[in-house]
Design a protein around this motif. Structure first.
Motif, PDB file in Angstrom:
ATOM      1  N   VAL A 159       0.423  -1.565  -0.018  1.00 23.85           N
ATOM      2  CA  VAL A 159      -0.485  -0.282  -0.194  1.00 23.85           C
ATOM      3  C   VAL A 159       1.080   0.815  -0.049  1.00 23.85           C
ATOM      4  N   CYS A 160       0.648   1.991  -0.772  1.00 22.92           N
ATOM      5  CA  CYS A 160       1.176   3.152  -0.752  1.00 22.92           C
ATOM      6  C   CYS A 160       1.610   4.085   0.270  1.00 22.92           C
ATOM      7  N   PRO A 161       2.369   4.166   0.700  1.00 19.39           N
ATOM      8  CA  PRO A 161       2.653   4.857   1.954  1.00 19.39           C
ATOM      9  C   PRO A 161       2.197   6.780   1.839  1.00 19.39           C
ATOM     10  N   GLU A 162       2.395   7.231   0.526  1.00 16.04           N
ATOM     11  CA  GLU A 162       2.068   8.095   0.541  1.00 16.04           C
ATOM     12  C   GLU A 162       0.723   8.908   0.559  1.00 16.04           C
ATOM     13  N   CYS A 163       0.440   8.071  -0.042  1.00 19.41           N
ATOM     14  CA  CYS A 163      -1.442   8.540  -0.197  1.00 19.41           C
ATOM     15  C   CYS A 163      -1.958   7.815   0.761  1.00 19.41           C
ATOM     16  N   ASP A 164      -1.182   6.093   1.470  1.00 16.17           N
ATOM     17  CA  ASP A 164      -2.427   5.606   1.844  1.00 16.17           C
ATOM     18  C   ASP A 164      -3.105   5.083   1.348  1.00 16.17           C
ATOM     19  N   ASP A 216      -2.963  13.092  -9.411  1.00 19.46           N
ATOM     20  CA  ASP A 216      -2.628  11.841  -8.636  1.00 19.46           C
ATOM     21  C   ASP A 216      -1.068  11.895  -7.522  1.00 19.46           C
ATOM     22  N   CYS A 217      -1.479  10.713  -6.738  1.00 15.70           N
ATOM     23  CA  CYS A 217      -0.077  10.830  -6.339  1.00 15.70           C
ATOM     24  C   CYS A 217       1.163  10.371  -6.992  1.00 15.70           C
ATOM     25  N   SER A 218       1.976  11.379  -6.146  1.00 21.10           N
ATOM     26  CA  SER A 218       3.249  11.049  -7.202  1.00 21.10           C
ATOM     27  C   SER A 218       4.061  10.404  -7.191  1.00 21.10           C
ATOM     28  N   GLU A 219       4.049   8.874  -6.332  1.00 19.52           N
ATOM     29  CA  GLU A 219       4.811   8.528  -5.636  1.00 19.52           C
ATOM     30  C   GLU A 219       4.406   7.072  -5.991  1.00 19.52           C
ATOM     31  N   CYS A 220       2.690   6.717  -6.465  1.00 20.08           N
ATOM     32  CA  CYS A 220       2.178   5.814  -6.567  1.00 20.08           C
ATOM     33  C   CYS A 220       1.566   6.146  -8.110  1.00 20.08           C
ATOM     34  N   ARG A 221       1.389   7.145  -8.599  1.00 18.48           N
ATOM     35  CA  ARG A 221       0.820   7.936  -9.730  1.00 18.48           C
ATOM     36  C   ARG A 221      -1.071   7.263  -9.994  1.00 18.48           C
TER      37      ARG A 221
HETATM   38 ZN   LIG Z   1       0.242   7.028  -3.524  1.00 13.98          ZN
END
Ligand SMILES: [Zn+2]
Ligand SMILES: [Zn+2]
Length: 384
Positions: A159-164, A216-221
């Motif tokens: 799970v992307c930690p940036e956007c949960d 979009d979340c930059s970490e997971c696009r």
């Molecule tokens: Zn993300």
């Protein structure tokens, strides 16, 4: 084994549902990853499961029979694209059923695929278990004897930690999806040889959520998932055997739509040992003894995986005899006691004798009534 689902289960094409279920139970018991030692047990197990799912459902079996294995698989792949690798709960094609069962003929496949794509949308919102992650490690027999902790490096989606896992920043603007007007679904009507068919599919623009986000979340696009490399500490219990697997529930990839995580499987390879052969929880070892030791008996030190042990060799021991050191084998996995160490003794024939030894042995032979000719020892030596 052949890919064909009937072959996978070992049943004929006109097998009854009961016959198929019976065949499945037998194969599943054989290949279950928790019990099978076969290399690709997990893969075989999955094939068997898949075959059973398809063939015990009247509708999917009919499709399978009509399309044949190849086209069926292709159709399913296309259809499953949005949903990811399902783990086969019930009907592998998601909801919907097949209104065209039994019709076959031209155009069938196209309609079939469209139905799949439609079904895929419904699958998308259904809770799905995450994928399993498999890793293999090798340990020495000594490690298997004592038990050991190991760090294994695994790569998995998390799970992307940036956007949960949401796929967008918390402060992104939320808009109603313009494609589906917020319903999350799109309806299309198709003209078929059998009449008009209305299909409802998940909206591609918003993935069924009915909302779109300004960013979009930059970490997971936007996917909500990221690939990570992780070190996981695993504990291999004493007595573990070559090819056995450890299962860590929930340590696989994250589930979708609230589904549970997949599992982590670690297969343990136990390397061969230079001195000991393993036979279940018993160990075998070959120990050399001299001719006089064999004749008169002796107490010798034999190695074990836990230090030397004394072994009494009785007088008159023949080469190749086996003695057992009780409890000096591998630990039982249940923690109760050990297997045994079986020591096979080999009497070593001396290759180089000094003159005293030669004389003594000659006398020994003559005392027993054997005639010893000159040069026999030399011949003996040359033949060794
Ligand atoms: Zn993300
Ligand atoms: Zn939409």
């Amino acid at each position: 084994m052949s890919e064909d689902f009937y072959d996978v289960l070992g049943v004929s094409r006109d097998a009854s549902k009961d016959q198929i279920k019976n065949a499945y139970r037998k194969k599943a018991a054989k290949y279950h990853p928790d019990v099978s030692d076969e290399d690709d047990a997990e893969e075989k197990f999955k094939k068997v499961q898949k075959a059973k799912e398809v063939l015990t459902d009247d509708e999917t079996r009919q499709m399978y029979d009509q399309l044949g294995h190849e086209r069926f698989q292709q159709a399913q792949k296309r259809g499953a694209g949005g949903g990811g690798g399902g783990r086969g709960q019930g009907n592998p094609f998601g909801g919907g059923g097949n209104p065209f069962g039994g019709m076959g003929g031209g155009g069938f496949e196209d309609i079939f695929n469209n139905l799949f794509n439609g079904g895929g949308g419904q699958r998308r919102n259904r809770p799905q278990q995450g994928r399993d992650v498999a890793q293999r490690i090798s340990i020495d027999l000594e490690d298997a004897y004592h038990g050991i902790e190991r760090d294994v490096t695994i790569r998995r989606r998390e799970v992307c930690p940036e956007c949960d896992g949401e796929g967008h920043p918390e402060d992104a603007d939320v808009n109603t999806c313009s494609e589906c007007n917020g319903s999350g679904q799109q309806t299309s009507v198709q003209q078929t040889p059998f009449g008009r068919v209305q299909q409802t599919t998940t909206c591609r623009a918003c993935g069924g959520e009915g909302k779109t986000y300004s960013e979009d979340c930059s970490e997971c696009r936007g996917s909500g998932r990221v690939r990570r490399t992780r070190d996981v500490t695993i504990t291999i219990p004493a007595g573990f055997r070559d090819g056995q697997r450890l299962r860590y529930r929930g340590e696989g990839e994250p589930g979708e739509n609230g589904g549970p995580n997949g599992d982590l499987f670690v297969e343990v390879n136990v390397r061969d040992h230079d001195e000991f052969d393993r036979d279940g929880d018993d160990l075998r070892y070959t120990h050399p003894i001299s001719f006089p030791q064999a004749v008169f008996g002796a107490t010798v030190d034999v190695p074990t995986l836990d230090g030397d042990e004394e072994l009494k060799i009785p007088a008159g021991t023949q080469s190749g005899s086996t003695f057992t050191v009780s409890g000096a084998g591998m630990p039982h996995l249940d923690g109760r006691g050990h297997g045994d160490l079986h020591v096979e003794v080999h009497v070593v024939t001396p290759e180089d004798l000094n003159s005293d030894q030669r004389e003594a042995l000659k006398e020994f032979a003559e005392a027993g009534g054997e005639e010893v000719k000159e040069g026999l020892f030399q011949k003996l030596k040359n033949s060794l």
